[in-house]
Design an enzyme around this catalytic site. Structure first.
Site, PDB file in Angstrom:
ATOM      1  N   HIS A 101       0.810  -1.222   0.000  1.00  0.00           N
ATOM      2  CA  HIS A 101       0.000   0.000   0.000  1.00  0.00           C
ATOM      3  C   HIS A 101       0.849   1.281   0.000  1.00  0.00           C
ATOM      4  O   HIS A 101       0.496   2.266   0.657  1.00  0.00           O
ATOM      5  CB  HIS A 101      -0.960   0.011   1.178  1.00  0.00           C
ATOM      6  CG  HIS A 101      -2.001  -1.066   1.132  1.00  0.00           C
ATOM      7  ND1 HIS A 101      -2.490  -1.588  -0.050  1.00  0.00           N
ATOM      8  CD2 HIS A 101      -2.655  -1.732   2.136  1.00  0.00           C
ATOM      9  CE1 HIS A 101      -3.403  -2.507   0.227  1.00  0.00           C
ATOM     10  NE2 HIS A 101      -3.519  -2.623   1.531  1.00  0.00           N
ATOM     11  N   HIS A 170      -9.823   1.616   0.884  1.00  0.00           N
ATOM     12  CA  HIS A 170      -9.674   0.466   1.774  1.00  0.00           C
ATOM     13  C   HIS A 170     -10.730   0.461   2.882  1.00  0.00           C
ATOM     14  O   HIS A 170     -10.419   0.192   4.042  1.00  0.00           O
ATOM     15  CB  HIS A 170      -8.270   0.466   2.388  1.00  0.00           C
ATOM     16  CG  HIS A 170      -7.759  -0.888   2.770  1.00  0.00           C
ATOM     17  ND1 HIS A 170      -8.286  -1.608   3.817  1.00  0.00           N
ATOM     18  CD2 HIS A 170      -6.779  -1.649   2.251  1.00  0.00           C
ATOM     19  CE1 HIS A 170      -7.626  -2.750   3.939  1.00  0.00           C
ATOM     20  NE2 HIS A 170      -6.704  -2.804   2.995  1.00  0.00           N
ATOM     21  N   GLU A 309     -11.384  -4.160  -2.619  1.00  0.00           N
ATOM     22  CA  GLU A 309     -10.430  -3.160  -3.091  1.00  0.00           C
ATOM     23  C   GLU A 309     -10.252  -3.295  -4.604  1.00  0.00           C
ATOM     24  O   GLU A 309      -9.519  -4.166  -5.079  1.00  0.00           O
ATOM     25  CB  GLU A 309      -9.096  -3.335  -2.381  1.00  0.00           C
ATOM     26  CG  GLU A 309      -9.196  -3.316  -0.863  1.00  0.00           C
ATOM     27  CD  GLU A 309      -8.006  -3.989  -0.208  1.00  0.00           C
ATOM     28  OE1 GLU A 309      -6.857  -3.608  -0.507  1.00  0.00           O
ATOM     29  OE2 GLU A 309      -8.234  -4.929   0.591  1.00  0.00           O
TER      30      GLU A 309
END
Length: 342
Positions: A101, A170, A309
């Site tokens: 991420h 998220h 996601e």
């Protein structure tokens, strides 16, 4: 119905509340974070279906990207680096030997400029050349809006140098409701989940794709016919948390949204249908939520939330066999997802 957009201040952060008379979402300029999503249950009671906290300040200590925008590249990059145009770029190894991420500094901790629209809010930020180790300046716009019976999330970006990009949100969903009763909430294992996809990315024990795209048939990942999230979860790969943390192939090619699937709570009667223009959707069943803080001081249990996601395929920057994730100067990156509540 016309939307009502209200702006307030929570500490040093701006907070936007957007309602269309049927549903409402609340978001802040810290990380473009979705704080709450309120939708009616079968009795007409408003239920918050997004994990979060009571104040924006509490998100500073949260490390699971809860409700926030993720980038410059969502999910994992193997070996914490990549080679582009003959140059090696080293990133933060914040997930074992890999980058997760975006690395140590995540977009969720950044303050974004913001403004209200007729049906939502727009956030903007420049990710500078070298931020997180990535090349090129990237100008990003994130839009959240109440549209087509749900929460629309749209992302656009431009750059001045070739660079990988894959943005997502998220949010952890729990259609049973996220307001704790007796210090706990009902987890998502009772949710009925149906996924249109028949293929997923095979991964190793570090959640890094092997390069193979496998059929879901005969595996716990087969949700082509609706079943409870918990039905086959015991058969999931224990190396990746003992639950779902898998990227499904959607069939989209970024030109238009396709239906990905639907999740429903038999407890509240709330259903959410998912559409996206992205080639992949990572389904994550909150395998590592155990012990984390939550709303009203609660402590979360494993599987208290589930994420959908939408993104480009994981580790595409290191996988020539996957569709590319490189944005060129002059191009416009566009990602769209709709969470439609029924």
């Amino acid at each position: 119905m016309k939307c009502v957009v209200e702006k307030s201040v929570d500490g040093k952060n701006l907070v936007y509340s957007v309602s269309d008379g049927r549903m409402k979402f609340v978001a802040t300029d810290l990380g473009c974070t979705i704080l709450s999503i309120f939708v009616p249950d079968r009795s007409g009671n408003m239920v918050d279906v997004a994990l979060g906290f009571g104040t924006v300040g509490e998100y500073d200590g949260c490390g699971d990207s809860r409700g926030a925008v993720v980038g410059r590249v969502a999910n994992r990059i193997s070996g914490a680096g990549f080679t582009l145009d003959g140059k090696r770029y080293e990133l933060d190894a914040n997930d074992g030997a890999n980058t997760l991420h975006g690395g140590t500094f995540r977009y969720e901790k950044a303050l974004w400029s913001s403004g209200a629209t007729d049906d939502g809010v727009i956030f903007r930020r420049r990710s500078a050349d070298g931020e997180q180790g990535f090349p090129g300046n990237v100008d990003i716009t994130v839009e959240y809006a109440l549209r087509d019976g749900g929460l629309f999330m749209g992302y656009t970006a431009t750059c001045d140098s070739r660079t990988p990009i894959s943005l997502t949100n998220h949010s952890y969903f729990n259609l049973n409701g996220t307001k704790p009763e007796g210090g706990k909430i009902e987890g998502i294992l009772n949710h009925e989940l149906q996924i249109d996809s028949g293929e997923f990315l095979e991964v190793d024990g570090a959640c890094i794709p092997t390069g193979r795209i496998l059929p879901v048939a005969g595996t716990p990942l087969d949700f082509r016919s609706a079943k409870s999230v918990g039905k086959d979860i015991a058969g999931c790969d224990m190396r990746i948390g003992g639950g779902y943390d898998n990227c499904y192939i959607t069939g989209a090619d970024e030109t238009g949204m396709v239906r990905f699937g639907m999740v429903s709570s038999p407890l509240t009667g709330i259903s959410m249908e998912i559409f996206t223009n992205q080639r992949g959707v990572q389904v994550y069943s909150g395998n590592y939520l155990e012990g984390s803080r939550g709303r009203d001081g609660m402590t979360h249990s494993k599987h208290d939330g589930i994420c959908f996601e939408s993104q480009r395929l994981n580790d595409a920057v290191n996988r020539a066999e996957f569709p590319g994730c490189i944005m060129n100067p002059g191009e416009v990156y566009r990602s769209e997802t709709l969470y439609k509540f029924l």
